[in-house]
Design an enzyme around this catalytic site. Structure first.
Site, mmCIF file in Angstrom:
data_model
loop_
_atom_site.group_PDB
_atom_site.id
_atom_site.type_symbol
_atom_site.label_atom_id
_atom_site.label_comp_id
_atom_site.label_asym_id
_atom_site.label_seq_id
_atom_site.Cartn_x
_atom_site.Cartn_y
_atom_site.Cartn_z
ATOM 1 N N ASP A 63 0.778 -1.234 0.000
ATOM 2 C CA ASP A 63 0.000 0.000 0.000
ATOM 3 C C ASP A 63 0.814 1.290 0.000
ATOM 4 O O ASP A 63 0.246 2.376 0.002
ATOM 5 C CB ASP A 63 -0.953 0.007 1.213
ATOM 6 N N HIS A 73 6.123 -8.172 -0.955
ATOM 7 C CA HIS A 73 4.995 -8.678 -1.735
ATOM 8 C C HIS A 73 4.572 -7.707 -2.843
ATOM 9 O O HIS A 73 3.467 -7.796 -3.359
ATOM 10 C CB HIS A 73 3.815 -9.020 -0.819
HETATM 11 N N1 APR Z 1 -2.386 -3.181 14.765
HETATM 12 C C1 APR Z 1 -1.516 -4.204 14.719
HETATM 13 N N2 APR Z 1 -1.862 -5.443 14.336
HETATM 14 C C2 APR Z 1 -3.137 -5.662 13.972
HETATM 15 C C3 APR Z 1 -4.107 -4.639 13.992
HETATM 16 C C4 APR Z 1 -3.687 -3.360 14.420
HETATM 17 N N3 APR Z 1 -4.530 -2.310 14.480
HETATM 18 N N4 APR Z 1 -5.278 -5.172 13.568
HETATM 19 C C5 APR Z 1 -5.054 -6.457 13.286
HETATM 20 N N5 APR Z 1 -3.761 -6.760 13.523
HETATM 21 C C6 APR Z 1 -3.068 -8.041 13.322
HETATM 22 C C7 APR Z 1 -3.949 -9.270 13.410
HETATM 23 O O1 APR Z 1 -4.103 -9.692 14.758
HETATM 24 C C8 APR Z 1 -3.163 -10.263 12.560
HETATM 25 O O2 APR Z 1 -2.208 -10.963 13.362
HETATM 26 O O3 APR Z 1 -2.568 -8.042 12.011
HETATM 27 C C9 APR Z 1 -2.414 -9.380 11.579
HETATM 28 C C10 APR Z 1 -2.923 -9.461 10.150
HETATM 29 O O4 APR Z 1 -2.701 -10.751 9.672
HETATM 30 P P1 APR Z 1 -3.064 -11.141 8.153
HETATM 31 O O5 APR Z 1 -4.422 -10.655 7.806
HETATM 32 O O6 APR Z 1 -2.800 -12.588 8.002
HETATM 33 O O7 APR Z 1 -2.041 -10.263 7.294
HETATM 34 P P2 APR Z 1 -0.498 -10.563 6.975
HETATM 35 O O8 APR Z 1 0.155 -11.267 8.083
HETATM 36 O O9 APR Z 1 0.085 -9.286 6.512
HETATM 37 O O10 APR Z 1 -0.631 -11.558 5.750
HETATM 38 C C11 APR Z 1 0.540 -11.965 5.074
HETATM 39 O O11 APR Z 1 -0.798 -13.013 3.404
HETATM 40 O O12 APR Z 1 -2.556 -13.141 1.896
HETATM 41 C C12 APR Z 1 -1.238 -12.809 2.070
HETATM 42 O O13 APR Z 1 -0.022 -11.523 0.593
HETATM 43 C C13 APR Z 1 -0.891 -11.396 1.693
HETATM 44 O O14 APR Z 1 0.943 -10.052 2.532
HETATM 45 C C14 APR Z 1 -0.161 -10.862 2.906
HETATM 46 C C15 APR Z 1 0.273 -12.127 3.617
#
Ligand code: APR
Length: 278
Positions: free
Chosen positions: A103, A118
């Site tokens: 982003d 990514h």
């Molecule tokens: N502040 C910090 N952490 C947060 C917040 C917040 N306000 N809100 C949610 N989270 C945490 C959640 O608890 C979770 O552990 O952010 C995490 C998001 O996890 P995912 O949705 O799995 O995202 P991510 O880990 O970035 O995913 C990795 O998966 O689908 C692919 O390519 C995509 O880059 C992505 C990769």
């Protein structure tokens, strides 16, 4: 918020890695992937929108889904957490941000060294059909502009980088590269695709040689990115986690701060370096 001995160790850090995931941008209004109710993958099967096979089968559907996501991304602004990450550069000699996010918000907040593991949603690249590539059907001619394949004489071989730069992710039909005619796609890493090897090497090296790593807002479900905190831990670096829920890292981390990025990171900065994020 953090034990005095850890604070002291953090103040002495020379190279800090900040490793982030979707939670970093949640408070900027961009949904995470795996939130059970509102996550992107709660609404659509990633196999339908985030794989090269899905794009090959139905490019317009995959394109439209990314346009929809780009709409939220283009409206998002960095939050207090992104600002705090950028301010770390004032206190630590070397800060490397490694993000799984697509982003651009770390750069918008002022972070200077950002490894986008990514990719970036706002950039495009040519779609390469890996099946054809391996079967030898695709011509392995790399377009100098777009890294696309199969240059077609009918098209303009002299189209410059500005022609490609002018093509953005927008609503409408999937565009083609003006130089080689290849179908264009967002420059992000889909499931089943390799990460850029140079970037991955840089990320591994940073994690394995840093003094401390702050892991923010990632579920650590996706490899190889998820190995980064462990690579740092195994080399004796401090690892601090910031996440409202616990993850597989929480027990092993030097400190696990339970909370959202936008509130927790300014507090961390204040408690360690005596500064409040602007
Ligand atoms: N502040 C910090 N952490 C947060 C917040 C917040 N306000 N809100 C949610 N989270 C945490 C959640 O608890 C979770 O552990 O952010 C995490 C998001 O996890 P995912 O949705 O799995 O995202 P991510 O880990 O970035 O995913 C990795 O998966 O689908 C692919 O390519 C995509 O880059 C992505 C990769």
């Amino acid at each position: 918020m953090i034990a005095p001995d850890l604070q002291e160790r953090l103040r002495a850090v020379r190279h800090l890695v900040v490793f982030t995931g979707a939670g970093m941008s949640a408070e900027s209004g961009i949904p995470t992937f795996r939130d059970r109710a509102k996550g992107l993958w709660a609404k659509v099967d990633p196999a339908e929108v985030a794989t090269p096979h899905a794009f090959k089968k139905n490019p317009q559907f995959v394109w439209d889904w990314h346009v929809h996501l780009a709409d939220a991304v283009s409206r998002a602004r960095p939050n207090e957490g992104h600002a705090a990450v950028a301010r770390l550069q004032e206190f630590v000699p070397r800060v490397t941000v490694i993000t799984q996010n697509i982003d651009n918000l770390h750069q918008a907040a002022g972070s200077r060294t950002v490894i986008e593991l990514h990719g970036n949603l706002m950039r495009l690249k040519a779609f390469v059909d890996v099946d054809e590539l391996f079967s030898g059907d695709a011509s392995p001619v790399i377009c100098r502009i777009c890294n696309g394949y199969a240059i077609d004489d009918e098209l303009d071989p002299y189209a410059g980088p500005e022609d490609l730069a002018a093509i953005e992710l927008h609503a409408g039909s999937v565009p083609h590269c003006p130089a080689c005619g290849a179908l264009l796609r967002p420059d992000v890493v889909w499931f089943g695709e390799p990460l850029d090897p140079g970037m991955l090497d840089d990320a591994f090296l940073a994690a394995e040689t840093c003094d401390a790593l702050i892991c923010i807002g990632t579920s650590l479900e996706v490899e190889p990115a998820a190995t980064l905190p462990w690579r740092a831990l195994n080399r004796g670096a401090l690892v601090i986690e910031v996440n409202p829920v616990s993850t597989q890292l929480s027990q092993s981390a030097s400190a696990s701060l339970s909370g959202g990025a936008a509130a927790t990171l300014p507090l961390l900065l204040q408690s360690v370096w005596g500064s409040v994020a602007r």
